[in-house]
Design a protein around this motif. Structure first.
Motif, mmCIF file in Angstrom:
data_model
loop_
_atom_site.group_PDB
_atom_site.id
_atom_site.type_symbol
_atom_site.label_atom_id
_atom_site.label_comp_id
_atom_site.label_asym_id
_atom_site.label_seq_id
_atom_site.Cartn_x
_atom_site.Cartn_y
_atom_site.Cartn_z
ATOM 1 N N CYS A 16 0.851 -1.189 0.000
ATOM 2 C CA CYS A 16 0.000 0.000 0.000
ATOM 3 C C CYS A 16 0.885 1.236 0.000
ATOM 4 C CB CYS A 16 -0.900 -0.013 1.237
ATOM 5 S SG CYS A 16 -1.900 1.477 1.428
ATOM 6 N N THR A 18 -0.041 4.197 0.687
ATOM 7 C CA THR A 18 -0.478 5.134 1.717
ATOM 8 C C THR A 18 0.140 4.802 3.068
ATOM 9 O OG1 THR A 18 -2.580 5.503 0.575
ATOM 10 C CG2 THR A 18 -2.481 6.112 2.908
ATOM 11 N N HIS A 42 -7.500 3.047 1.029
ATOM 12 C CA HIS A 42 -6.205 3.431 0.462
ATOM 13 C C HIS A 42 -6.153 2.946 -0.989
ATOM 14 C CE1 HIS A 42 -4.391 3.346 4.792
ATOM 15 N NE2 HIS A 42 -5.204 4.363 4.603
ATOM 16 N N PRO A 43 -6.065 3.864 -1.960
ATOM 17 C CA PRO A 43 -6.303 3.499 -3.352
ATOM 18 C C PRO A 43 -5.125 2.925 -4.139
ATOM 19 C CG PRO A 43 -5.996 5.849 -3.179
ATOM 20 C CD PRO A 43 -5.977 5.307 -1.770
ATOM 21 N N LEU A 44 -3.897 3.160 -3.716
ATOM 22 C CA LEU A 44 -2.749 2.778 -4.543
ATOM 23 C C LEU A 44 -1.886 1.698 -3.912
ATOM 24 C CD1 LEU A 44 -1.568 6.334 -5.637
ATOM 25 C CD2 LEU A 44 -2.827 4.684 -7.022
ATOM 26 N N ARG A 46 1.643 -0.940 -5.015
ATOM 27 C CA ARG A 46 2.672 -1.254 -6.009
ATOM 28 C C ARG A 46 3.121 -2.676 -5.792
ATOM 29 N NH1 ARG A 46 7.821 -1.689 -4.247
ATOM 30 N NH2 ARG A 46 8.380 -0.700 -2.296
ATOM 31 N N TRP A 56 -0.956 0.063 -9.077
ATOM 32 C CA TRP A 56 -2.358 -0.103 -9.451
ATOM 33 C C TRP A 56 -3.195 0.830 -8.606
ATOM 34 C CZ3 TRP A 56 -5.490 -2.000 -12.994
ATOM 35 C CH2 TRP A 56 -6.821 -2.221 -12.693
ATOM 36 N N CYS A 57 -4.153 1.503 -9.255
ATOM 37 C CA CYS A 57 -5.122 2.338 -8.549
ATOM 38 C C CYS A 57 -6.452 1.599 -8.515
ATOM 39 C CB CYS A 57 -5.288 3.687 -9.244
ATOM 40 S SG CYS A 57 -6.547 4.720 -8.461
ATOM 41 N N TYR A 58 -6.893 1.218 -7.323
ATOM 42 C CA TYR A 58 -8.154 0.503 -7.183
ATOM 43 C C TYR A 58 -9.353 1.372 -7.546
ATOM 44 C CZ TYR A 58 -5.906 -3.380 -4.721
ATOM 45 O OH TYR A 58 -5.131 -4.461 -4.395
ATOM 46 N N ASP A 60 -9.660 4.005 -9.701
ATOM 47 C CA ASP A 60 -9.806 4.250 -11.133
ATOM 48 C C ASP A 60 -9.560 3.014 -11.985
ATOM 49 O OD1 ASP A 60 -10.348 7.011 -10.767
ATOM 50 O OD2 ASP A 60 -8.212 7.382 -10.501
#
Length: 68
Positions: A16, A18, A42-44, A46, A56-58, A60
């Motif tokens: 994560c 974040t 938390h959207p991102l 790696r 990866w962005c969850y 978008d």
């Protein structure tokens, strides 16, 4: 590196971006990286695999590559 939820080595770990939580990918039982996104927002993430630098962005649903 180990999956935070399973406590054992995994091949396809995600970190994560974040908070640094480590979870296994959707191809592993439990899909802990996705579960972390769903519980934390938390959207991102790696890849934690050596030689892999994608993210990866969850939110978008976008695969991100580093700039050359």
């Amino acid at each position: 590196m180990r999956c935070a939820a399973r406590g054992r080595d995994e091949r396809r770990l995600r970190i994560c971006l974040t908070c640094g939580h480590v979870g296994c990918s959707d191809s592993a039982p439990g899909a802990h990286a996705t579960a972390h996104f769903e519980s934390s927002g938390h959207p991102l993430v790696r890849s934690a695999e050596p030689g892999r630098q994608w993210a990866w962005c969850y939110v978008d649903e976008v695969f991100l590559q580093p700039a050359p």
